[in-house]
Design a protein around this motif. Structure first.
Motif, PDB file in Angstrom:
ATOM      1  N   ALA A 184       0.832  -1.202   0.000  1.00 37.73           N
ATOM      2  CA  ALA A 184       0.000   0.000   0.000  1.00 37.73           C
ATOM      3  C   ALA A 184       0.872   1.259   0.000  1.00 37.73           C
ATOM      4  N   ILE A 185       1.916   1.261   0.809  1.00 39.69           N
ATOM      5  CA  ILE A 185       2.834   2.403   0.866  1.00 39.69           C
ATOM      6  C   ILE A 185       3.549   2.567  -0.475  1.00 39.69           C
ATOM      7  N   THR A 186       3.968   1.458  -1.069  1.00 38.49           N
ATOM      8  CA  THR A 186       4.639   1.499  -2.366  1.00 38.49           C
ATOM      9  C   THR A 186       3.721   2.071  -3.439  1.00 38.49           C
ATOM     10  N   ALA A 187       2.466   1.617  -3.462  1.00 41.70           N
ATOM     11  CA  ALA A 187       1.504   2.113  -4.447  1.00 41.70           C
ATOM     12  C   ALA A 187       1.218   3.593  -4.241  1.00 41.70           C
ATOM     13  N   ALA A 188       1.132   4.009  -2.983  1.00 43.09           N
ATOM     14  CA  ALA A 188       0.894   5.429  -2.693  1.00 43.09           C
ATOM     15  C   ALA A 188       2.097   6.266  -3.101  1.00 43.09           C
ATOM     16  N   ARG A 189       3.293   5.754  -2.872  1.00 40.99           N
ATOM     17  CA  ARG A 189       4.511   6.473  -3.247  1.00 40.99           C
ATOM     18  C   ARG A 189       4.582   6.687  -4.763  1.00 40.99           C
ATOM     19  N   ALA A 190       3.946   5.785  -5.513  1.00 44.78           N
ATOM     20  CA  ALA A 190       3.924   5.912  -6.970  1.00 44.78           C
ATOM     21  C   ALA A 190       2.850   6.883  -7.451  1.00 44.78           C
ATOM     22  N   GLU A 239       0.140   4.927  11.048  1.00 51.78           N
ATOM     23  CA  GLU A 239       1.099   3.868  11.317  1.00 51.78           C
ATOM     24  C   GLU A 239       0.367   2.537  11.436  1.00 51.78           C
ATOM     25  N   ASN A 240       1.100   1.455  11.258  1.00 47.68           N
ATOM     26  CA  ASN A 240       0.588   0.113  11.517  1.00 47.68           C
ATOM     27  C   ASN A 240       1.538  -0.536  12.510  1.00 47.68           C
ATOM     28  N   SER A 241       1.415  -0.131  13.737  1.00 47.73           N
ATOM     29  CA  SER A 241       2.360  -0.569  14.762  1.00 47.73           C
ATOM     30  C   SER A 241       2.249  -2.060  15.061  1.00 47.73           C
ATOM     31  N   LEU A 242       1.112  -2.681  14.740  1.00 46.47           N
ATOM     32  CA  LEU A 242       0.932  -4.098  15.030  1.00 46.47           C
ATOM     33  C   LEU A 242       1.756  -4.971  14.085  1.00 46.47           C
ATOM     34  N   PHE A 243       1.805  -4.624  12.800  1.00 49.33           N
ATOM     35  CA  PHE A 243       2.454  -5.479  11.817  1.00 49.33           C
ATOM     36  C   PHE A 243       3.667  -4.861  11.121  1.00 49.33           C
ATOM     37  N   LEU A 244       3.745  -3.528  11.054  1.00 48.69           N
ATOM     38  CA  LEU A 244       4.876  -2.885  10.387  1.00 48.69           C
ATOM     39  C   LEU A 244       5.240  -1.605  11.150  1.00 48.69           C
ATOM     40  N   PRO A 245       5.803  -1.753  12.328  1.00 49.94           N
ATOM     41  CA  PRO A 245       6.101  -0.587  13.168  1.00 49.94           C
ATOM     42  C   PRO A 245       7.216   0.281  12.589  1.00 49.94           C
ATOM     43  N   ASP A 246       7.250   1.528  13.048  1.00 50.38           N
ATOM     44  CA  ASP A 246       8.329   2.476  12.721  1.00 50.38           C
ATOM     45  C   ASP A 246       8.356   2.868  11.249  1.00 50.38           C
ATOM     46  N   VAL A 247       7.217   2.764  10.577  1.00 50.00           N
ATOM     47  CA  VAL A 247       7.095   3.204   9.188  1.00 50.00           C
ATOM     48  C   VAL A 247       5.873   4.106   9.078  1.00 50.00           C
ATOM     49  N   GLU A 248       6.064   5.300   8.535  1.00 53.04           N
ATOM     50  CA  GLU A 248       4.940   6.230   8.385  1.00 53.04           C
ATOM     51  C   GLU A 248       4.062   5.814   7.204  1.00 53.04           C
ATOM     52  N   VAL A 249       2.749   5.821   7.426  1.00 53.77           N
ATOM     53  CA  VAL A 249       1.789   5.494   6.381  1.00 53.77           C
ATOM     54  C   VAL A 249       1.309   6.797   5.742  1.00 53.77           C
ATOM     55  N   PRO A 250       1.480   6.983   4.439  1.00 55.41           N
ATOM     56  CA  PRO A 250       1.105   8.245   3.789  1.00 55.41           C
ATOM     57  C   PRO A 250      -0.382   8.575   3.940  1.00 55.41           C
ATOM     58  N   SER A 251      -0.679   9.853   3.891  1.00 56.96           N
ATOM     59  CA  SER A 251      -2.069  10.299   4.054  1.00 56.96           C
ATOM     60  C   SER A 251      -2.957   9.905   2.889  1.00 56.96           C
ATOM     61  N   SER A 252      -2.362   9.501   1.762  1.00 53.14           N
ATOM     62  CA  SER A 252      -3.154   9.073   0.607  1.00 53.14           C
ATOM     63  C   SER A 252      -3.661   7.639   0.748  1.00 53.14           C
ATOM     64  N   ILE A 253      -3.379   7.008   1.894  1.00 48.09           N
ATOM     65  CA  ILE A 253      -3.876   5.654   2.168  1.00 48.09           C
ATOM     66  C   ILE A 253      -4.988   5.743   3.202  1.00 48.09           C
ATOM     67  N   ALA A 254      -6.138   5.175   2.875  1.00 45.80           N
ATOM     68  CA  ALA A 254      -7.267   5.099   3.799  1.00 45.80           C
ATOM     69  C   ALA A 254      -7.499   3.642   4.167  1.00 45.80           C
ATOM     70  N   ALA A 255      -7.650   3.367   5.450  1.00 43.50           N
ATOM     71  CA  ALA A 255      -7.911   2.009   5.912  1.00 43.50           C
ATOM     72  C   ALA A 255      -9.400   1.816   6.158  1.00 43.50           C
ATOM     73  N   VAL A 256      -9.911   0.625   5.812  1.00 43.69           N
ATOM     74  CA  VAL A 256     -11.327   0.306   6.009  1.00 43.69           C
ATOM     75  C   VAL A 256     -11.439  -1.095   6.592  1.00 43.69           C
ATOM     76  N   GLY A 257     -12.591  -1.388   7.161  1.00 42.03           N
ATOM     77  CA  GLY A 257     -12.830  -2.709   7.725  1.00 42.03           C
ATOM     78  C   GLY A 257     -13.975  -3.441   7.066  1.00 42.03           C
ATOM     79  N   ASP A 258     -14.487  -2.906   5.960  1.00 44.05           N
ATOM     80  CA  ASP A 258     -15.629  -3.482   5.249  1.00 44.05           C
ATOM     81  C   ASP A 258     -15.270  -3.583   3.771  1.00 44.05           C
ATOM     82  N   TYR A 259     -15.468  -4.759   3.186  1.00 48.10           N
ATOM     83  CA  TYR A 259     -15.165  -4.934   1.765  1.00 48.10           C
ATOM     84  C   TYR A 259     -15.901  -3.925   0.887  1.00 48.10           C
ATOM     85  N   ALA A 260     -17.107  -3.590   1.290  1.00 51.17           N
ATOM     86  CA  ALA A 260     -17.918  -2.675   0.479  1.00 51.17           C
ATOM     87  C   ALA A 260     -17.274  -1.304   0.339  1.00 51.17           C
ATOM     88  N   GLU A 261     -16.328  -0.979   1.230  1.00 55.39           N
ATOM     89  CA  GLU A 261     -15.685   0.330   1.189  1.00 55.39           C
ATOM     90  C   GLU A 261     -14.469   0.368   0.251  1.00 55.39           C
TER      91      GLU A 261
END
Length: 331
Positions: free
Chosen positions: A17-23, A45-67
């Motif tokens: 996701a970070i790679t795609a956003a960086r592009a 950030e995703n401290s649970l699975f990928l700590p110490d890496v900033e997640v760009p603001s162009s990435i939105a997280a969702v919990g529903d497939y419909a989103e």
């Protein structure tokens, strides 16, 4: 700017996701855990699975497939053993014209099928590609140079995806060999466990180099039995991924093998892990398929005996070292 959806917010899903956003893409990432959704959206950030890496603001997280709003591509990064159920749920909301890019590495334990076969059954009308190669999530997320294979029988799809996410530090190479790209990514995890045992037992670099080389031979044999091109096996998604995952404890599979080599119990190791070591699951089905199809894979069999059989590390090593001398063959 395109729209890319990423299904799975583990380390590799987040890195993609970070790679795609960086592009330059607008990215939506689906996470099963509500706390991961909140952490990405609120704390970047995703401290649970990928700590110490900033997640760009162009990435939105969702919990529903419909989103997952009408993406140009959907990257499937769910653990391999859950791809079928996730795809079945997703098929009710995702348009049939959306290409699905398999980024999950493994063989379905219950059926012995590759992920592309699973997707062909569950989402047969969605065009398919495979993204695989030597790629530690943390390095790709930090923008360190990474090269991958994008394989698809639809070369225009592969080219479009490469243009959408490719950049100087994330370089895709194109292939038509979907099966070969998948097999390299799946079976190398089993061999990484074996290399971890070598490291944990302190058997030396000579042993590790020999093990990687003979693991490649087994990978080629298995790939050819499934119609893969041997050339793919010695490319990024085969040999490249094998070398990486057999060379560093950053590999979840190699670190599992190291713990075994150090004398820890497999049940204890698995209980204390929050991330999936796909090689654990793949070893069982790989052993079964190889036995049924009479494919000579002694290293894969040794890993199976360690993880699912009743043999200890010293016994398995002794059996491998006492095998009859034979001709060296790769292809």
């Amino acid at each position: 700017m395109g729209k890319i959806a990423v299904l799975g917010a583990g380390a590799w899903g987040t890195a993609l996701a970070i790679t795609a956003a960086r592009a330059g893409n607008e990215v939506t990432i689906w996470a099963r855990e509500p706390e991961v959704v909140s952490a990405i959206n609120d704390k970047r950030e995703n401290s649970l699975f990928l700590p110490d890496v900033e997640v760009p603001s162009s990435i939105a997280a969702v919990g529903d497939y419909a989103e997952l709003e009408k993406p140009d591509f959907l990257l499937m990064v769910a653990p391999a053993q859950f791809v079928r159920s996730v795809a079945a749920d997703l098929s009710t909301t995702l348009r049939e014209s959306v290409p699905v890019v398999l980024c999950s590495k493994g063989i379905e334990q219950s059926t012995g099928k590759l992920m592309s076969d699973v997707m062909a059954e569950v989402m047969p009308k969605n065009p398919l590609a495979v993204l695989s190669g030597p790629s530690f999530a943390i390095e790709a997320a930090r923008g360190l140079p990474t090269a991958v294979t994008i394989a698809s029988k639809y070369q225009k799809l592969a080219q479009s995806l490469a243009q959408a996410i490719g950049q100087p530090t994330f370089r895709p190479y194109l292939s038509r060999d979907v099966v070969g790209a998948e097999i390299g990514g799946a079976v190398k995890n089993v061999f990484a466990i074996a290399c971890g045992v070598v490291a944990g037992k302190k058997l030396g670099e000579n042993a590790r180099a020999a093990l990687i080389t003979r693991s490649l031979a087994e990978m080629v044999r298995f790939g050819e039995s499934r119609g893969a091109d041997p050339e793919t096996m010695v490319g990024l998604s085969g040999l490249g991924d094998l070398i990486l995952t057999c060379s560093s404890p950053l590999s979840r599979n190699m670190s599992l093998g190291m713990a075994l080599g150090e004398g820890k119990d497999i049940a204890e190791i698995m209980d204390n892990r929050k991330t999936v070591a796909e090689g654990y699951h793949t070893s069982e089905i790989l052993h079964r398929v190889a036995a049924e199809d009479k494919i000579d894979m002694p290293i894969a069999r040794a890993v199976y005996d360690l993880l699912h059989g009743d043999k200890d590390v010293d016994e398995v090593i002794a059996e491998l070292l006492s095998r009859p001398i034979s001709k060296e063959e790769m292809f």
